[in-house]
Design an enzyme around this catalytic site. Structure first.
Site, PDB file in Angstrom:
ATOM      1  N   GLY A  18     -15.192   3.051   8.877  1.00 48.57           N
ATOM      2  CA  GLY A  18     -14.881   1.814   8.259  1.00 48.57           C
ATOM      3  C   GLY A  18     -14.892   0.771   9.517  1.00 48.57           C
ATOM      4  CB  SER A  20     -18.635  -2.557   8.860  1.00 47.97           C
ATOM      5  OG  SER A  20     -17.919  -2.598   7.820  1.00 47.97           O
ATOM      6  NE  ARG A  21     -14.172  -4.967   4.514  1.00 43.53           N
ATOM      7  CZ  ARG A  21     -14.634  -4.550   3.288  1.00 43.53           C
ATOM      8  NH1 ARG A  21     -15.426  -5.124   3.127  1.00 43.53           N
ATOM      9  NH2 ARG A  21     -13.685  -4.183   2.677  1.00 43.53           N
ATOM     10  CG  ASN A 103     -10.081   1.705  10.056  1.00 40.28           C
ATOM     11  OD1 ASN A 103      -8.951   0.983  10.143  1.00 40.28           O
ATOM     12  ND2 ASN A 103     -11.462   1.173   9.573  1.00 40.28           N
ATOM     13  CE1 TYR A 168      -4.578   2.007   1.174  1.00 35.24           C
ATOM     14  CE2 TYR A 168      -2.116   1.508   0.870  1.00 35.24           C
ATOM     15  CZ  TYR A 168      -3.442   1.616   1.669  1.00 35.24           C
ATOM     16  OH  TYR A 168      -3.580   0.945   2.970  1.00 35.24           O
ATOM     17  CB  ALA A 170      -0.433   9.752  -3.895  1.00 38.23           C
TER      18      ALA A 170
HETATM   19  P1  NAI Z   1     -10.990  -3.530   4.730  1.00 39.70           P
HETATM   20  O1  NAI Z   1     -11.234  -3.383   3.375  1.00 39.70           O
HETATM   21  O2  NAI Z   1     -11.189  -4.598   5.749  1.00 39.70           O
HETATM   22  O3  NAI Z   1     -12.173  -2.095   5.600  1.00 39.70           O
HETATM   23  C1  NAI Z   1     -12.417  -1.115   5.197  1.00 39.70           C
HETATM   24  C2  NAI Z   1     -13.255  -0.438   5.792  1.00 39.70           C
HETATM   25  O4  NAI Z   1     -13.448   0.879   5.243  1.00 39.70           O
HETATM   26  C3  NAI Z   1     -14.878  -1.049   5.712  1.00 39.70           C
HETATM   27  O5  NAI Z   1     -15.426  -1.243   6.934  1.00 39.70           O
HETATM   28  C4  NAI Z   1     -15.511  -0.184   4.684  1.00 39.70           C
HETATM   29  O6  NAI Z   1     -17.018   0.090   4.984  1.00 39.70           O
HETATM   30  C5  NAI Z   1     -14.734   1.044   4.865  1.00 39.70           C
HETATM   31  N1  NAI Z   1     -15.008   2.006   3.652  1.00 39.70           N
HETATM   32  C6  NAI Z   1     -14.572   1.653   2.515  1.00 39.70           C
HETATM   33  N2  NAI Z   1     -15.022   2.725   1.518  1.00 39.70           N
HETATM   34  C7  NAI Z   1     -15.828   3.559   2.360  1.00 39.70           C
HETATM   35  C8  NAI Z   1     -16.392   4.822   1.709  1.00 39.70           C
HETATM   36  N3  NAI Z   1     -16.525   5.369   0.696  1.00 39.70           N
HETATM   37  N4  NAI Z   1     -17.025   5.141   2.906  1.00 39.70           N
HETATM   38  C9  NAI Z   1     -17.283   4.786   4.172  1.00 39.70           C
HETATM   39  N5  NAI Z   1     -16.529   3.718   4.787  1.00 39.70           N
HETATM   40  C10 NAI Z   1     -15.790   3.098   3.631  1.00 39.70           C
HETATM   41  O7  NAI Z   1      -9.783  -2.685   5.095  1.00 39.70           O
HETATM   42  P2  NAI Z   1      -8.626  -2.843   6.393  1.00 39.70           P
HETATM   43  O8  NAI Z   1      -7.595  -3.903   5.773  1.00 39.70           O
HETATM   44  O9  NAI Z   1      -9.270  -3.202   7.523  1.00 39.70           O
HETATM   45  O10 NAI Z   1      -7.967  -1.600   6.400  1.00 39.70           O
HETATM   46  C11 NAI Z   1      -8.682  -0.561   7.331  1.00 39.70           C
HETATM   47  C12 NAI Z   1      -7.446   0.611   7.045  1.00 39.70           C
HETATM   48  O11 NAI Z   1      -6.019   0.398   7.251  1.00 39.70           O
HETATM   49  C13 NAI Z   1      -7.301   1.156   5.852  1.00 39.70           C
HETATM   50  O12 NAI Z   1      -7.251   2.767   5.724  1.00 39.70           O
HETATM   51  C14 NAI Z   1      -6.164   0.802   5.256  1.00 39.70           C
HETATM   52  O13 NAI Z   1      -5.791   1.533   3.942  1.00 39.70           O
HETATM   53  C15 NAI Z   1      -5.342   0.842   6.302  1.00 39.70           C
HETATM   54  N6  NAI Z   1      -4.408  -0.372   6.067  1.00 39.70           N
HETATM   55  C16 NAI Z   1      -4.556  -1.809   5.875  1.00 39.70           C
HETATM   56  C17 NAI Z   1      -3.506  -2.466   5.609  1.00 39.70           C
HETATM   57  C18 NAI Z   1      -3.630  -4.133   5.567  1.00 39.70           C
HETATM   58  O14 NAI Z   1      -2.751  -4.761   5.467  1.00 39.70           O
HETATM   59  N7  NAI Z   1      -5.070  -4.731   5.866  1.00 39.70           N
HETATM   60  C19 NAI Z   1      -2.007  -2.090   5.950  1.00 39.70           C
HETATM   61  C20 NAI Z   1      -2.121  -0.667   6.114  1.00 39.70           C
HETATM   62  C21 NAI Z   1      -3.142   0.145   6.116  1.00 39.70           C
END
Ligand code: NAI
Length: 262
Positions: A18, A20-21, A103, A168, A170
């Site tokens: 993940g 990409s962003r 991630n 989420y 869990a």
């Molecule tokens: P985001 O939604 O901006 O990015 C998620 C990334 O995961 C994307 O690059 C997407 O391509 C990838 N992804 C999603 N489903 C996928 C799949 N089936 N196969 C391969 N790649 C997949 O999310 P963000 O906010 O950058 O979060 C990153 C990590 O941090 C996640 O694990 C999230 O649970 C965790 N997190 C985020 C928080 C927040 O406030 N944004 C807080 C706590 C944890």
């Protein structure tokens, strides 16, 4: 797509799922400035992933790391066969990863009475099952080489639970249990496994929060701001570094003090 800032590489290889962003992109850019070669996995947005790879090249070159390599690889890690394909493509293009950063994550929020089994499974498949599968795939060569780092992105919600996020929470609590178990299993081979637990970080995952909820959230954060992806990336980069070689089985909250214990 492979973007190379110079062929010839003796650099440490990192797989960031993940990447990409959001937080993943920030992790990639931070590590690029420090000389790592990175496989950036993404599920759907090819142009965002390729943009991350290009930004990494620019960041590496401006920091004087001419031999770093960056590759964007598509895979839907919700399925075991895609995790296997992703891992072998990383090995074929860059080599076996020295560092795995799990991630990628998704949410499918709802109160449990309205939460479908599909939404429960979908979140668990990406947030926990894929982490298990990729840790298993990556650990084989790490254990053989007696060197390696695994960093799993959990969440404060995995520590505290959250209304509307049973799936989420869990999955993220599961990641913490998995992290500590693998840290114990791998410690004898000098492979460390840690988790970070971000609080509320400004990304597309949180941009949908309405203003009222956002204001209420800020009241619960002692540092009185949402975190940034760079806040998380800085801690992840530290855990990748030699300075963190004596740290394993830990969960580091990056949450502006939100979950501090009395
Ligand atoms: P985001 O939604 O901006 O990015 C998620 C990334 O995961 C994307 O690059 C997407 O391509 C990838 N992804 C999603 N489903 C996928 C799949 N089936 N196969 C391969 N790649 C997949 O999310 P963000 O906010 O950058 O979060 C990153 C990590 O941090 C996640 O694990 C999230 O649970 C965790 N997190 C985020 C928080 C927040 O406030 N944004 C807080 C706590 C944890």
């Amino acid at each position: 797509m492979t973007v190379t800032s110079e062929s010839l590489s003796q650099h440490q290889i990192v797989l960031v799922t993940g990447g990409s962003r959001g937080i993943g992109r920030s992790i990639c850019l931070t590590l690029a400035t420090q000389g790592y070669s990175i496989a950036i996995s993404y599920v759907g947005d090819k142009s965002a992933a390729e943009e991350t790879a290009q930004l990494c090249v620019n960041a590496a070159l401006s920091a004087g790391h001419y031999a770093s390599r960056f590759v964007a690889l598509q895979a839907n890690i919700a399925t075991a066969s895609e995790c296997e394909r992703l891992y072998s493509e990383v090995c074929d293009t860059l080599g076996s990863p020295d560092i795995l950063i799990n991630n990628a994550g998704i949410t499918r929020d709802n109160l449990i009475m309205r939460m479908s089994l599909e939404d429960f499974d979908a979140v668990l498949d990406v947030n926990l099952r894929a982490v298990f599968l990729l840790c298993k795939l990556a650990s084989r060569s790490m254990l053989k080489r007696r060197r390696g780092r695994i960093i799993n992105i959990s969440s404060v919600v995995g520590l505290t639970g959250n209304t509307g996020q049973a799936n989420y929470a869990a999955s993220k609590a599961g990641v913490i249990g998995l992290t500590k178990s693998l840290a114990r299993e791998f410690a004898g081979r000098s492979v460390t496994v840690n988790a970070v637990a971000p609080g509320y970080i400004d990304t597309s995952m949180t941009e949908t929060l309405d203003e009222r909820i956002r204001a209420k959230l800020l009241e619960s954060i002692p540092l009185q701001r949402l975190g940034t992806p760079d806040d998380v990336a800085a801690t992840v980069a530290f855990l990748c570094s030699d300075a963190a070689s004596y740290i394993t089985g830990q969960v580091i909250a990056i949450d502006g003090g939100m979950t501090m214990q009395a």
